[in-house]
Design an enzyme around this catalytic site. Structure first.
Site, short mmCIF file in Angstrom:
data_model
loop_
_atom_site.label_atom_id
_atom_site.label_comp_id
_atom_site.label_asym_id
_atom_site.label_seq_id
_atom_site.Cartn_x
_atom_site.Cartn_y
_atom_site.Cartn_z
N TYR A 167 0.84 -1.21 0.00
CA TYR A 167 0.00 0.00 0.00
C TYR A 167 0.87 1.26 0.00
O TYR A 167 1.89 1.30 0.67
CB TYR A 167 -0.89 0.02 1.25
CG TYR A 167 -1.78 1.25 1.27
CD1 TYR A 167 -2.94 1.27 0.52
CD2 TYR A 167 -1.41 2.38 1.98
CE1 TYR A 167 -3.74 2.40 0.49
CE2 TYR A 167 -2.21 3.51 1.96
CZ TYR A 167 -3.37 3.53 1.21
OH TYR A 167 -4.15 4.65 1.17
N TRP A 170 1.41 5.62 -1.73
CA TRP A 170 1.17 6.62 -2.76
C TRP A 170 2.26 6.69 -3.82
O TRP A 170 2.06 7.30 -4.86
CB TRP A 170 1.01 8.00 -2.11
CG TRP A 170 -0.41 8.29 -1.76
CD1 TRP A 170 -1.21 7.56 -0.92
CD2 TRP A 170 -1.19 9.38 -2.23
NE1 TRP A 170 -2.45 8.14 -0.84
CE2 TRP A 170 -2.47 9.27 -1.62
CE3 TRP A 170 -0.96 10.46 -3.08
CZ2 TRP A 170 -3.49 10.19 -1.86
CZ3 TRP A 170 -1.97 11.37 -3.31
CH2 TRP A 170 -3.23 11.23 -2.71
N1 LIG Z 1 -0.62 18.45 2.35
C1 LIG Z 1 -1.13 17.20 2.35
N2 LIG Z 1 -2.34 16.98 1.82
C2 LIG Z 1 -2.86 15.72 1.82
C3 LIG Z 1 -2.13 14.62 2.33
C4 LIG Z 1 -0.84 14.89 2.90
O1 LIG Z 1 -0.14 13.98 3.38
N3 LIG Z 1 -0.38 16.19 2.88
N4 LIG Z 1 -2.68 13.36 2.30
C5 LIG Z 1 -3.76 13.12 1.35
C6 LIG Z 1 -4.48 11.89 1.70
S1 LIG Z 1 -3.74 10.40 1.37
C7 LIG Z 1 -5.73 11.89 2.23
S2 LIG Z 1 -6.54 10.41 2.52
C8 LIG Z 1 -6.44 13.13 2.53
C9 LIG Z 1 -7.10 13.05 3.90
O2 LIG Z 1 -7.94 14.09 4.09
P1 LIG Z 1 -8.75 14.24 5.48
O3 LIG Z 1 -9.27 12.94 5.88
O4 LIG Z 1 -9.67 15.35 5.31
O5 LIG Z 1 -7.54 14.62 6.42
P2 LIG Z 1 -7.10 14.84 7.91
O6 LIG Z 1 -6.09 15.92 7.80
O7 LIG Z 1 -6.71 13.56 8.53
O8 LIG Z 1 -8.38 15.36 8.70
C10 LIG Z 1 -9.08 16.51 8.39
C11 LIG Z 1 -9.61 17.14 9.64
O9 LIG Z 1 -10.58 16.32 10.28
C12 LIG Z 1 -10.68 16.76 11.60
N5 LIG Z 1 -11.12 15.67 12.45
C13 LIG Z 1 -10.42 14.62 12.91
N6 LIG Z 1 -11.19 13.82 13.67
C14 LIG Z 1 -12.43 14.39 13.69
C15 LIG Z 1 -13.68 14.05 14.28
O10 LIG Z 1 -13.85 13.03 14.94
N7 LIG Z 1 -14.73 14.88 14.02
C16 LIG Z 1 -14.63 16.00 13.27
N8 LIG Z 1 -15.71 16.72 13.05
N9 LIG Z 1 -13.44 16.37 12.73
C17 LIG Z 1 -12.37 15.56 12.92
C18 LIG Z 1 -9.32 17.23 12.01
O11 LIG Z 1 -9.44 18.45 12.72
C19 LIG Z 1 -8.56 17.34 10.72
O12 LIG Z 1 -7.93 18.59 10.55
O13 LIG Z 1 -5.55 14.23 2.50
C20 LIG Z 1 -4.75 14.26 1.30
N10 LIG Z 1 -4.08 15.54 1.27
N1 LIG Z 2 -1.84 8.55 12.40
C1 LIG Z 2 -2.23 8.60 11.13
N2 LIG Z 2 -1.68 7.75 10.23
C2 LIG Z 2 -2.07 7.80 8.95
C3 LIG Z 2 -3.05 8.73 8.53
C4 LIG Z 2 -3.63 9.59 9.49
O1 LIG Z 2 -4.52 10.40 9.19
N3 LIG Z 2 -3.18 9.52 10.77
N4 LIG Z 2 -3.43 8.78 7.20
C5 LIG Z 2 -3.29 7.54 6.44
C6 LIG Z 2 -3.48 7.75 5.01
S1 LIG Z 2 -4.94 8.52 4.57
C7 LIG Z 2 -2.61 7.32 4.07
S2 LIG Z 2 -3.07 7.40 2.41
C8 LIG Z 2 -1.33 6.71 4.42
C9 LIG Z 2 -0.19 7.11 3.47
O2 LIG Z 2 0.89 6.28 3.60
P1 LIG Z 2 1.92 6.01 2.39
O3 LIG Z 2 1.27 6.23 1.08
O4 LIG Z 2 2.53 4.68 2.63
O5 LIG Z 2 2.98 7.15 2.65
P2 LIG Z 2 4.08 7.83 1.73
O6 LIG Z 2 4.99 8.54 2.65
O7 LIG Z 2 3.43 8.64 0.66
O8 LIG Z 2 4.86 6.59 1.11
C10 LIG Z 2 5.28 6.56 -0.20
C11 LIG Z 2 6.65 5.88 -0.29
O9 LIG Z 2 6.95 5.63 -1.66
C12 LIG Z 2 8.28 6.05 -1.94
N5 LIG Z 2 8.34 6.36 -3.39
C13 LIG Z 2 8.08 7.53 -4.02
N6 LIG Z 2 8.21 7.36 -5.36
C14 LIG Z 2 8.55 6.06 -5.57
C15 LIG Z 2 8.81 5.30 -6.75
O10 LIG Z 2 8.75 5.77 -7.88
N7 LIG Z 2 9.10 3.97 -6.55
C16 LIG Z 2 9.17 3.40 -5.33
N8 LIG Z 2 9.48 2.11 -5.25
N9 LIG Z 2 8.95 4.12 -4.20
C17 LIG Z 2 8.63 5.42 -4.33
C18 LIG Z 2 8.50 7.22 -1.02
O11 LIG Z 2 9.87 7.47 -0.83
C19 LIG Z 2 7.78 6.75 0.25
O12 LIG Z 2 8.63 5.97 1.04
O13 LIG Z 2 -0.99 7.07 5.77
C20 LIG Z 2 -2.02 6.75 6.70
N10 LIG Z 2 -1.53 6.94 8.05
MO LIG Z 3 -4.96 8.71 2.23
#
Ligand SMILES: Nc1nc2c(c(=O)[nH]1)N[C@H]1C(S)=C(S)[C@@H](COP(=O)(O)OP(=O)(O)OC[C@H]3O[C@@H](n4cnc5c(=O)[nH]c(N)nc54)[C@H](O)[C@@H]3O)O[C@H]1N2
Ligand SMILES: Nc1nc2c(c(=O)[nH]1)N[C@H]1C(S)=C(S)[C@@H](COP(=O)(O)OP(=O)(O)OC[C@H]3O[C@@H](n4cnc5c(=O)[nH]c(N)nc54)[C@H](O)[C@@H]3O)O[C@H]1N2
Ligand SMILES: [Mo]
Length: 768
Positions: free
Chosen positions: A114, A116
């Site tokens: 899993y 990104w």
């Molecule tokens: N810059 C940046 N942008 C990203 C990402 C990143 O790593 N960096 N990750 C991307 C990915 S993979 C995803 S899945 C999305 C995720 O997008 P979201 O799921 O929207 O992301 P979060 O930042 O986890 O949470 C958003 C807000 O939900 C609120 N929250 C948390 N728990 C609760 C609750 O129980 N109730 C309510 N009402 N609010 C709550 C928190 O205050 C938090 O700021 O973002 C994407 N965008």
């Molecule tokens: N506590 C907490 N944990 C969370 C979340 C949260 O809200 N709270 N959010 C969750 C969510 S929504 C998500 S989506 C996950 C995200 O978790 P991940 O998607 O696993 O996080 P990334 O750091 O984006 O990992 C991408 C990896 O791919 C590598 N990479 C980049 N380009 C390439 C390439 O071309 N080839 C290869 N082989 N590798 C490459 C990068 O160096 C990095 O190590 O985290 C989750 N974890």
């Molecule tokens: Mo995500």
């Protein structure tokens, strides 16, 4: 006019850039000229492509090389590595895959992988890995996402799982033109809209929200954090306790019924099971009426505020937005289900500017018009192995081979994993309860990883194969989520001996006799052309004309026209529920789900319901009095580029900041900039205190993404000196329905921490 040189284009999940190179090194990344709101995240690349953390040659963990698979498998992240040639590395991987398949069968390989990885349709690491593993007999896979696993599963029952309903809600244009009131559970943080999976050419969310504001839309932010909605939108802030959204929605629903404001005709025509749900709502079923007052007690909000909100929602064109974060908590299936039910009660689903939307600003693509075309991707071939896990059950799987577990109405068994192969994700970023994951990580005999930098995953692998970054290879940014398609050019040559994931698999495939099956005889250039031609053909069928391949390569980018007609995913269903039914058993919105009812689950009712969480402020004792929100980092994507200049500039004393309310800080005797220890029974991390009035008291916030820098505490749990919050989050499934991650349900204690020793997250391993 000065003639500015036109630099080649590259693309990332956080934007498109023109790359300026000097003496073979990346000098600057200039935002794409068509992006009105470019993200600074890309600048994180500067300086790190060839720094000491770059993996420049294939590496094998010394203990694995000397003792063989399965021996000395603690993989604590502090092992020494040995540099080997590509020939040796390829042979080691080929031999080890053959051994595991022969001795244990292909299901003993976990290839879920899993994550990104990077933008670019062809070099998507996970797709390359899956295709490769299918060529050698398959692998145990994972299903659904960390992002919103619980949402994906519940909506498959309630709305029929059509991706449009999840990912293409009421478009921004419709909000601007028709919405009066936008109620955002979990806010709409613009920091998250910097990202869109597959790449983003034009950041649109800020502009769309500004237009909506100017058009007179009112905003309500229901979240423990005020800044989850931009200040200039002047949102009403309801600082609800985390994890109480379903109770709030029930309280609002009760108000609608009490005042007879619900749309009985809509419920009758388009939904199933409202009567049964109403018995639960009014308390006929369980003796508890879910009144606004009841909800207010749970969420710690004034009942009058909820009553007034219910009235406004009933009298306005209202869109209810639910953040994906709400699915990453205990019973994370319920918020999407209940929000859909509440929107159905308002009767506006399918009307312009009304209804329910999942995750505005969770990505730049949400609210954009989705191009009605499914572009070509690298074909994955057949996976003969049928075993799979819900994605966040990885530690459970490794720790409990053969154990039975429940998932979405099925009884499944965890396979016995001997080899883990990861390319393009980072479980030591994404998984919860890292003490537990570290224990689980000792189970496999071999761990193989492709990555480009010595992050926390690479340091915990046995065989590390160095891959290129997107700046070192040609590709195409091609996704229906964005209006632009972009030819990604090689900007700098591959660093050291790095190879693309495709070339790595091609070479291993040669040693395993499957090279031709893997490549189909195509070179990388030929694959790119194939992907483009195939996509062009599909686009043409969907009424979108793309330029021919040579013209596209020459132009470097192309802007696809917007889709014709109404883009509201629900309008066809609303206009003709019999002719365009949903893909649910009844063809309607299932307030009572017949499938879930048939699961006869002891813990999940057949309609949406409030479940008191095990960890929330409502039962927080003195031991762990704070609710930790670990949300997405503003300065990077997850753990990517944490070692780059943008992420480093956001750290305080080299660590992640923890935001806390000034009153909470005062009681604890914590000053701005103090080092604190954040802990519970699962582990601990250090962080730097940052006072913030925008938080509900009792709630603290840390962003994810700090590379794990773990030491053992006296009780055996991990302490991360760098500030990775997943040391304290819980590793339990949302429920037996989706088994999604529950990172956001987490109570902690906080104390000042005097000694603040070294931080070693950014040290490469010893290489012998
Ligand atoms: N810059 C940046 N942008 C990203 C990402 C990143 O790593 N960096 N990750 C991307 C990915 S993979 C995803 S899945 C999305 C995720 O997008 P979201 O799921 O929207 O992301 P979060 O930042 O986890 O949470 C958003 C807000 O939900 C609120 N929250 C948390 N728990 C609760 C609750 O129980 N109730 C309510 N009402 N609010 C709550 C928190 O205050 C938090 O700021 O973002 C994407 N965008
Ligand atoms: N506590 C907490 N944990 C969370 C979340 C949260 O809200 N709270 N959010 C969750 C969510 S929504 C998500 S989506 C996950 C995200 O978790 P991940 O998607 O696993 O996080 P990334 O750091 O984006 O990992 C991408 C990896 O791919 C590598 N990479 C980049 N380009 C390439 C390439 O071309 N080839 C290869 N082989 N590798 C490459 C990068 O160096 C990095 O190590 O985290 C989750 N974890
Ligand atoms: Mo995500």
């Amino acid at each position: 006019m000065t003639d500015r040189p036109i630099f080649p284009l590259t693309a990332a999940h956080w934007g498109v850039y023109r790359a300026e190179v000097e003496d073979g090194r990346l000098k600057a990344l200039h935002p794409f000229e068509h992006d009105p709101d470019p993200s600074p995240i890309g600048q994180g690349y500067l300086g790190v492509l060839d720094d000491p953390l770059r993996i420049k040659a294939p590496m094998v963990r010394k203990a694995w090389l000397e003792n063989g698979p399965g021996a000395a498998s603690d993989r604590n992240g502090d092992d020494a590595f040995v540099r080997v040639s590509w020939e040796t590395a390829e042979q080691l991987v080929a031999d080890e895959l053959r051994r595991v398949c022969a001795d244990f069968g292909n299901q003993a390989i976990f290839g879920g992988s899993y994550g990104w990885s990077s933008a670019g349709r062809f070099h998507h690491a996970q797709s390359q890995l899956h295709r490769f593993l299918n060529c050698v007999g398959g692998y145990t896979r994972s299903v659904n996402s960390y992002s919103l696993a619980a949402g994906e599963v519940i909506l498959s029952h309630v709305l029929g799982g059509d991706a449009r309903f999840i990912h293409a809600p009421t478009p921004w244009q419709s909000v601007v033109e028709h919405t009066d009131l936008l109620v955002a559970f979990g806010g709409m943080p613009l920091r998250n809209a910097q990202i869109s999976s597959g790449g983003t050419g034009r950041h649109r969310a800020r502009e769309a929200l500004e237009q909506a504001k100017r058009a007179g839309v009112s905003f309500v932010n229901i979240s423990p954090i005020r800044s989850d909605v931009a200040d200039d939108l002047m949102a009403q802030w309801l600082p609800a306790r985390p994890g109480t959204d379903v109770a709030i929605m029930l309280g609002l629903a009760h108000e609608l019924v009490r005042n007879d404001w619900h749309d009985a005709a809509f419920l009758d025509r388009y939904t199933t099971g409202f009567d049964k749900f109403a018995d639960y709502l009014t308390g006929k079923a369980d003796g508890i009426a879910k009144t606004a007052e009841w909800a207010a007690g749970i969420a710690d909000l004034p009942a009058g505020t909820l009553e007034e909100l219910a009235m406004r929602m009933a009298r306005s064109r209202t869109v209810i937005s639910v953040s994906w974060a709400l699915t990453r908590q205990e019973h994370g299936e319920q918020p999407f289900w209940m929000a859909t039910t509440l929107a159905a009660m308002l009767g506006q689903i399918g009307l312009p500017g009304g209804g329910v939307a999942f995750g505005y600003c969770a990505a730049n693509s949400i609210g954009n018009e989705r191009r009605p075309v499914s572009y070509a991707a690298l074909p994955q071939l057949e996976n003969p192995v049928k075993d799979f896990i819900p994605v966040a059950r990885i530690a459970d799987m490794l720790l409990n081979p053969g154990a039975e577990f429940q998932f979405n109405g099925q009884s499944l068994t965890y396979p016995d994993i001997r080899l883990v192969y990861w390319a393009g994700g980072n479980p030591f970023h994404h998984h919860q309860d890292l003490t537990r994951l570290c224990a689980a990580w000792q189970k496999p005999e071999t761990v193989i990883v492709h990555d480009w930098c010595w992050n926390t995953l690479a340091k915990r692998a046995d065989i590390v194969l160095p891959c290129t970054t997107p700046l070192e290879r040609d590709d195409i940014m091609l996704t229906p989520r964005d209006r632009f398609i972009v030819r990604m050019k090689t900007v700098v040559p591959p660093i050291g001996a790095a190879r693309s994931d495709h070339d790595i698999f091609r070479a291993i495939g040669r040693r395993m006799g499957v090279e031709h099956q893997f490549t189909e005889g195509r070179s990388t250039d030929e694959w790119l052309e194939w992907l483009y031609q195939e996509s062009r053909h599909r686009a043409c069928k969907a009424g979108i004309d793309l330029p021919d391949y040579p013209s596209f390569c020459e132009m470097g980018w192309y802007e696809t026209p917007p889709p014709a007609g109404s883009a509201d995913a629900f309008s066809a269903f609303r206009n003709d529920p019999d002719g365009a039914p949903l893909n649910t058993p009844s063809g309607r919105i299932e307030i009572v789900s017949s499938a879930i009812a048939s699961f006869k689950s002891a813990s999940v009712l057949p309609h949406p319901a409030w479940h008191e969480p095990e960890e929330w402020l409502g039962n927080a004792g003195d031991s762990f009095p704070f609710h930790l929100i670990s949300s997405q980092p503003p300065d990077k994507l997850h753990s990517q580029l944490d070692h780059g200049p943008v992420s480093k500039s956001e750290k305080r004393n080299g660590r992640s900041p923890i935001r806390m309310h000034p009153s909470d800080a005062k009681v604890l005797g914590i000053a701005e900039g103090d080092t604190v220890r954040v802990y519970n029974a699962r582990g601990a991390c250090l962080a730097t205190a940052k006072r913030d009035n925008d938080l509900l008291q009792g709630v603290v916030q840390m962003s994810t993404g700090a590379w794990l820098d773990a030491v053992r505490q006296d009780d055996g749990t991990l302490l991360c000196r760098h500030g990775n919050p997943n040391t304290v989050t819980r590793d339990r499934g949302t429920s037996e329905l989706a088994q999604g991650p529950t990172a956001h349900s987490c109570l902690v204690a906080i104390e000042r921490h005097e000694e603040s020793g070294p931080i070693e997250a950014f040290l490469p391993p010893i290489i012998e």
